[in-house]
Design a protein around this motif. Structure first.
Motif, short mmCIF file in Angstrom:
data_model
loop_
_atom_site.label_atom_id
_atom_site.label_comp_id
_atom_site.label_asym_id
_atom_site.label_seq_id
_atom_site.Cartn_x
_atom_site.Cartn_y
_atom_site.Cartn_z
N LEU A 41 17.98 11.09 -31.07
CA LEU A 41 18.47 10.98 -29.69
C LEU A 41 17.35 10.41 -28.81
CD1 LEU A 41 20.49 14.30 -29.20
CD2 LEU A 41 21.32 12.05 -29.89
N LEU A 42 17.57 9.22 -28.30
CA LEU A 42 16.52 8.44 -27.64
C LEU A 42 15.91 9.15 -26.44
CD1 LEU A 42 15.16 5.60 -27.71
CD2 LEU A 42 16.95 4.85 -26.13
N TYR A 43 16.70 9.95 -25.72
CA TYR A 43 16.21 10.57 -24.49
C TYR A 43 15.96 12.06 -24.64
CZ TYR A 43 18.07 6.10 -23.07
OH TYR A 43 18.33 4.76 -22.99
N SER A 44 15.72 12.49 -25.87
CA SER A 44 15.41 13.88 -26.15
C SER A 44 13.91 14.04 -26.44
CB SER A 44 16.22 14.36 -27.37
OG SER A 44 15.77 15.62 -27.81
N TYR A 45 13.39 15.21 -26.10
CA TYR A 45 12.00 15.51 -26.46
C TYR A 45 11.81 15.57 -27.97
CZ TYR A 45 10.75 16.73 -21.61
OH TYR A 45 10.49 16.69 -20.26
N ARG A 242 15.94 7.78 -19.08
CA ARG A 242 14.68 8.46 -19.37
C ARG A 242 14.16 9.24 -18.16
NH1 ARG A 242 13.32 3.32 -17.92
NH2 ARG A 242 11.52 3.11 -16.51
N LEU A 243 14.69 8.94 -16.97
CA LEU A 243 14.25 9.61 -15.74
C LEU A 243 15.25 10.66 -15.26
CD1 LEU A 243 12.93 6.50 -13.75
CD2 LEU A 243 11.65 8.04 -15.26
N GLN A 244 16.21 11.03 -16.10
CA GLN A 244 17.26 11.95 -15.68
C GLN A 244 16.98 13.40 -16.06
OE1 GLN A 244 20.83 10.27 -17.40
NE2 GLN A 244 21.19 8.96 -15.64
N ARG A 245 15.78 13.72 -16.47
CA ARG A 245 15.49 15.07 -16.94
C ARG A 245 15.51 16.10 -15.82
NH1 ARG A 245 10.72 12.82 -20.92
NH2 ARG A 245 12.05 12.47 -22.74
N TYR A 246 15.69 17.36 -16.22
CA TYR A 246 15.66 18.46 -15.23
C TYR A 246 14.26 18.67 -14.69
CZ TYR A 246 20.30 20.03 -16.71
OH TYR A 246 21.64 20.13 -16.98
N PHE A 247 13.26 18.64 -15.59
CA PHE A 247 11.89 18.93 -15.18
C PHE A 247 11.38 17.76 -14.38
CE2 PHE A 247 7.32 19.85 -15.86
CZ PHE A 247 7.34 21.17 -15.46
N ASN A 248 11.56 17.85 -13.08
CA ASN A 248 11.41 16.71 -12.20
C ASN A 248 11.12 17.23 -10.80
OD1 ASN A 248 12.47 14.34 -10.48
ND2 ASN A 248 12.63 13.54 -12.57
N PRO A 249 10.40 16.48 -9.99
CA PRO A 249 10.09 16.99 -8.64
C PRO A 249 11.28 17.01 -7.70
CG PRO A 249 9.19 14.78 -8.95
CD PRO A 249 9.68 15.23 -10.28
N GLU A 250 12.46 16.52 -8.12
CA GLU A 250 13.61 16.48 -7.22
C GLU A 250 14.26 17.86 -7.12
OE1 GLU A 250 16.02 13.38 -8.87
OE2 GLU A 250 14.22 12.18 -9.20
N PRO A 251 14.37 18.42 -5.92
CA PRO A 251 14.88 19.79 -5.76
C PRO A 251 16.29 19.99 -6.31
CG PRO A 251 13.88 18.99 -3.72
CD PRO A 251 13.95 17.84 -4.64
N MET A 252 17.17 18.99 -6.17
CA MET A 252 18.55 19.15 -6.64
C MET A 252 18.62 19.35 -8.14
SD MET A 252 20.52 19.25 -4.04
CE MET A 252 22.08 19.11 -4.90
N ARG A 253 17.74 18.67 -8.88
CA ARG A 253 17.73 18.83 -10.34
C ARG A 253 17.28 20.23 -10.72
NH1 ARG A 253 15.90 13.70 -12.84
NH2 ARG A 253 17.10 12.08 -11.78
N LEU A 299 15.07 20.14 -23.42
CA LEU A 299 14.48 19.53 -24.61
C LEU A 299 15.47 18.59 -25.31
CD1 LEU A 299 12.47 22.57 -26.04
CD2 LEU A 299 11.57 20.57 -24.86
N VAL A 300 16.73 18.97 -25.35
CA VAL A 300 17.74 18.08 -25.94
C VAL A 300 17.94 16.87 -25.05
CG1 VAL A 300 20.20 17.85 -26.51
CG2 VAL A 300 18.92 19.87 -27.25
N GLY A 301 17.98 17.08 -23.73
CA GLY A 301 18.08 15.96 -22.80
C GLY A 301 19.23 16.13 -21.82
N ARG A 302 18.91 16.14 -20.54
CA ARG A 302 19.93 16.26 -19.51
C ARG A 302 20.93 15.11 -19.57
NH1 ARG A 302 20.12 14.34 -14.04
NH2 ARG A 302 21.52 15.59 -12.73
N HIS A 303 20.47 13.95 -19.98
CA HIS A 303 21.35 12.78 -20.08
C HIS A 303 22.59 13.09 -20.92
CE1 HIS A 303 22.82 8.79 -21.13
NE2 HIS A 303 22.63 9.07 -22.40
N TYR A 304 22.40 13.82 -22.03
CA TYR A 304 23.52 14.10 -22.94
C TYR A 304 24.46 15.15 -22.36
CZ TYR A 304 20.43 11.40 -25.86
OH TYR A 304 19.62 10.39 -26.33
N ILE A 305 23.94 16.03 -21.52
CA ILE A 305 24.80 17.00 -20.84
C ILE A 305 25.62 16.30 -19.76
CG2 ILE A 305 24.79 19.09 -19.41
CD1 ILE A 305 22.23 19.91 -20.91
#
Length: 395
Positions: A41-45, A242-253, A299-305
């Motif tokens: 999965l390209l966008y997974s850790y 690649r920039l859609q992860r939860y661990f991010n400085p954006e409060p909404m995420r 770790l799996v990736g927010r993109h896939y959720i």
């Protein structure tokens, strides 16, 4: 003391102990199952970059080249419409104008043909719901006649060109400023040619998803009527995966991530309690499952959720925008006019390209903008018109 420690360990380490169950679940999930399932999965850790990146990038390029050839054949076989349809000479005001902004790139991928053929096909299959939509090609190649793919498209779609042939280059206009000026030209020409209610500016390497018009229909007629969305400066329909992860400085995420844990914590605790025949609620176990589900989703990736939201247009998310990237941008007619006024007063350069310039307006002009999730286009252009790269990669 040692005896008490052994007794405590004995209680915790029994197979029937929740501690043993949850420790085993953690080790099996993160040490065995997730790495085995997600290593491609390209966008997974868990993605094994060293193993998969080169072959997957090559496979993507080959597949995209085939799609480019298929798009070329699509238009070669397509019956040419009558002249009035191509010229866009009707006085009809579209609800939505799709403007494809294009510049000459590598001929073997036919990026603009991929985008145009996909939009054309989706409009044909959309039927009566999309009769109020139109497509415009905006050719910003310095010598418009040199863009071979656009010459083919001119038989099927109305077109505008930014002809710079014979002009002396302005030394103040770097490649980032030119890109902004091209964008301003296409946005301005879209308003002048059709005066639509909404303009979707699409770059020539942003292929629309199957459901784009269904989702846009729902957004334009239902969701965008809300006061806080009605006056937005723009809506992004793409953000890099690649920039859609939860661990991010954006409060909404972060809030979304916490909400996921608060929902799945009690839910998984209920499933565990039912399976083990235990009392229905244990706060330590609820906390464990909340943290477990949050860690697994990241770790799996927010993109896939996010992909699960494609099940229905009502599930699509609209959240405050982030600064990167402009493959597909939706403007209302009033917001397009405001954006034009703002952009004409800005000078772009390296580190301050048009996407960052647009994002900077939110702070300096007190505007709002949003991004639609999941993405409604796929970014297929691995060969950029701004940055030369002979060996592009997916990441």
């Amino acid at each position: 003391m040692l005896h008490q420690a052994w007794q405590l360990c004995g209680r915790w380490c029994r197979w029937s102990s929740p501690f043993t169950h949850l420790l085993t679940l953690t080790l099996v999930t993160f040490g065995v199952l997730a790495p085995l399932i997600c290593h491609r999965l390209l966008y997974s850790y868990f993605y094994l970059r060293r193993w998969h990146l080169n072959p997957m990038s090559q496979e993507f390029l080959e597949q995209n080249q085939q799609e480019g050839q298929a798009a070329l054949h699509y238009f070669e076989k397509l019956q040419t419409p009558n002249a009035s349809e191509v010229s866009g000479s009707d006085t009809f005001q579209p609800l939505l104008l799709v403007t494809i902004i294009t510049v000459q790139r590598r001929n073997d991928f036919h990026y603009v043909l991929q985008v145009a053929s996909r939009f054309h096909h989706l409009l044909q299959t959309c039927g009566a719901r999309c009769q109020s939509h139109r497509i415009l090609i905006c050719n910003v190649e310095s010598d418009p006649s040199s863009h071979k793919d656009v010459r083919l498209l001119s038989s099927f779609f109305p077109m505008v060109s930014r002809d710079k042939t014979g002009e002396n280059p302005d030394p103040r206009v770097n490649q980032f400023e030119k890109e902004k000026q091209d964008y301003v030209f296409c946005l301005e020409q879209s308003l002048l040619a059709y005066n639509p209610e909404y303009i979707l500016i699409v770059e020539d390497d942003a292929v629309p998803e199957e459901e784009i018009f269904t989702v846009l229909q729902h957004l334009l007629l239902a969701r965008f009527s809300k006061p806080y969305l009605r006056d937005a400066l723009y809506f992004k329909l793409y953000h890099p995966e690649r920039l859609q992860r939860y661990f991010n400085p954006e409060p909404m995420r972060i809030l979304e991530w916490l909400g996921l844990g608060m929902f799945l914590g009690p839910t998984l605790n209920g499933v565990y309690s039912w399976a083990m025949g235990r009392p229905s609620l244990s706060w330590p176990i609820v906390l464990f499952f909340a943290l477990y589900s949050m860690a697994l989703s990241e770790l799996v990736g927010r993109h896939y959720i996010l992909e699960l939201r494609r099940l229905a247009p009502t599930l699509y998310n609209i959240v405050p925008v982030t600064e990167c990237c402009t493959p597909a941008m939706l403007f209302s007619a009033p917001s397009a006019r405001r954006a034009l006024g703002y952009l004409k007063g800005l000078h772009c350069r390296q580190g301050f390209a048009k996407d960052i310039a647009l994002y900077s307006l939110l702070r300096t002009k007190g505007e709002n903008a949003y991004v639609v999730e999941p993405n409604l286009v796929r970014h297929v252009g691995m060969y950029s018109s701004l940055r030369l790269n002979d060996n592009p990669k997916l990441l």
